[in-house]
Scaffold this active site. Structure first.
Site, PDB file in Angstrom:
ATOM      1  N   ILE A  14       0.829  -1.203   0.000  1.00  0.00           N
ATOM      2  CA  ILE A  14       0.000   0.000   0.000  1.00  0.00           C
ATOM      3  C   ILE A  14       0.867   1.259   0.000  1.00  0.00           C
ATOM      4  O   ILE A  14       0.539   2.267  -0.639  1.00  0.00           O
ATOM      5  CB  ILE A  14      -0.994   0.003   1.189  1.00  0.00           C
ATOM      6  CG1 ILE A  14      -2.085   1.058   0.991  1.00  0.00           C
ATOM      7  CG2 ILE A  14      -0.277   0.216   2.515  1.00  0.00           C
ATOM      8  CD1 ILE A  14      -3.034   0.758  -0.126  1.00  0.00           C
ATOM      9  N   SER A  36      11.630   1.250   7.664  1.00  0.00           N
ATOM     10  CA  SER A  36      11.251  -0.154   7.605  1.00  0.00           C
ATOM     11  C   SER A  36      12.438  -0.999   8.044  1.00  0.00           C
ATOM     12  O   SER A  36      13.558  -0.758   7.595  1.00  0.00           O
ATOM     13  CB  SER A  36      10.838  -0.559   6.182  1.00  0.00           C
ATOM     14  OG  SER A  36      10.621  -1.966   6.117  1.00  0.00           O
ATOM     15  N   LYS A  91      -5.775   3.023   7.226  1.00  0.00           N
ATOM     16  CA  LYS A  91      -6.903   2.297   7.814  1.00  0.00           C
ATOM     17  C   LYS A  91      -6.525   0.825   8.041  1.00  0.00           C
ATOM     18  O   LYS A  91      -5.694   0.283   7.291  1.00  0.00           O
ATOM     19  CB  LYS A  91      -8.152   2.417   6.935  1.00  0.00           C
ATOM     20  CG  LYS A  91      -8.018   1.732   5.566  1.00  0.00           C
ATOM     21  CD  LYS A  91      -8.413   0.262   5.633  1.00  0.00           C
ATOM     22  CE  LYS A  91      -8.079  -0.464   4.358  1.00  0.00           C
ATOM     23  NZ  LYS A  91      -8.322  -1.908   4.445  1.00  0.00           N
ATOM     24  N   ASP A 169     -10.697  -6.294   7.039  1.00  0.00           N
ATOM     25  CA  ASP A 169      -9.705  -5.360   6.513  1.00  0.00           C
ATOM     26  C   ASP A 169     -10.225  -4.701   5.229  1.00  0.00           C
ATOM     27  O   ASP A 169     -10.210  -3.472   5.123  1.00  0.00           O
ATOM     28  CB  ASP A 169      -8.369  -6.063   6.267  1.00  0.00           C
ATOM     29  CG  ASP A 169      -7.336  -5.120   5.679  1.00  0.00           C
ATOM     30  OD1 ASP A 169      -6.743  -4.343   6.450  1.00  0.00           O
ATOM     31  OD2 ASP A 169      -7.135  -5.148   4.449  1.00  0.00           O
TER      32      ASP A 169
END
Length: 308
Positions: A14, A36, A91, A169
């Site tokens: 994403i 990351s 989200k 999800d």
């Protein structure tokens, strides 16, 4: 006005498909860093293994976009808020309602922006659907949200763990649209959650809601869909039927169909910039509350094991 220096935390699909291009296309932002522990980052952009490393030893930043799994998002957001950094929450905004409320209160206290970013609300058909329904009597709503988890979340074990939401999800995207376009509040009446024997989260769900005027709302979620995917919301009203398809990108009204360009993430980042410039937050928890109600009230039904 200087651009908002933003860091993207979590560099999964994403982030690479949506967040990084949206930031690059918005002059209000400049990408200052990425974070990351598993990804090497982007060439020419400062990269760090942890958010702490960035905040305490990296370049100055004004904001972070948290694109991590929801189970680890609270601590990251709390750390950013402690440093006076604005926070964009992908989200769902958290693994629980309580932690999102705690973050909202903390952001208000320190005077920075917290944005719970429901991307599907920025699909092209959603705003005109909301406007059209505001003057109608809602009679019945049907939601069919079916997709193939192997296509969209291959090998992502976190999504099957507690707090990962399973089929909710994607399902929460539909609920974010539903709670935005209907003129009255919605609450859950009944739910059945289909949970694979080897998983902690549902792979399918059937839910029945109603609004405070009594309109019936049925929701069909399934992560086992193959072939064409289904992301449709149909609303029957006293003035005819409205349909949002393709996740909200296509709007069909009694007078015809509108196809518009997908601008979800550019819309999100425009909203985030406006919130920061205006010193405001936007933390709507209604979609997550309906998911929590499903887990609270839903019947659990064991189904065959699922393996990627």
């Amino acid at each position: 006005m200087d651009p908002i220096r933003i860091a993207v935390v979590g560099l999964g699909k994403i982030a690479r498909d949506q967040h990084l291009p949206a930031i690059a296309g918005n002059a209000a932002f400049s990408l200052a860093a990425t974070v990351s522990p598993h990804d090497p980052g982007r060439e020419g952009v400062a990269h760090f293994a942890s958010l702490g490393d960035l905040l305490y030893g990296g370049p100055a930043i004004d904001a972070v976009a948290l694109c991590t799994p929801p189970q680890v998002r609270y601590d990251l957001a709390a750390l950013a808020l402690k440093r006076g950094v604005h926070v964009f929450l992908e989200k769902p905004p958290g693994a629980t309602l309580s932690e999102v409320v705690a973050l909202r209160e903390r952001a208000d206290k320190v005077g920075v922006t917290l944005f719970a970013a429901w991307h599907s609300r920025f699909a092209a058909g959603v705003a005109p659907a909301r406007a059209w329904l505001a003057e109608r009597t809602i009679q019945k709503v049907s939601i069919v949200w079916r997709e193939d988890v192997r296509v969209w979340h291959p090998g992502q074990a976190w999504i099957w763990e507690p707090g990962g939401l399973g089929v909710f999800d994607p399902g929460i995207n539909a609920l974010s649209i539903l709670t935005h376009i209907l003129p009255r509040p919605v609450f859950l009446e009944d739910a059945a959650l289909s949970i694979p024997e080897n998983r902690a989260a549902p792979i399918a769900a059937e839910l029945r809601f109603r609004d405070t005027a009594g309109a019936d709302i049925h929701m069909d979620l399934d992560w086992r869909q193959t072939g064409p995917q289904s992301w449709n919301i149909t609303v029957e009203t006293d003035a005819g039927t409205l349909k949002l398809s393709s996740g909200g990108a296509v709007l069909t009204l009694p007078g015809g169909t509108e196809h518009n360009e997908d601008l979800e993430y550019p819309g999100l980042y425009s909203r985030f910039a406006n919130l920061i410039r205006g010193g405001r937050s936007d933390v709507d928890i209604d979609p997550l509350r309906l998911v929590a109600d499903a887990f609270l009230r839903g019947r659990r039904e064991s189904v065959e094991p699922f393996n990627d």
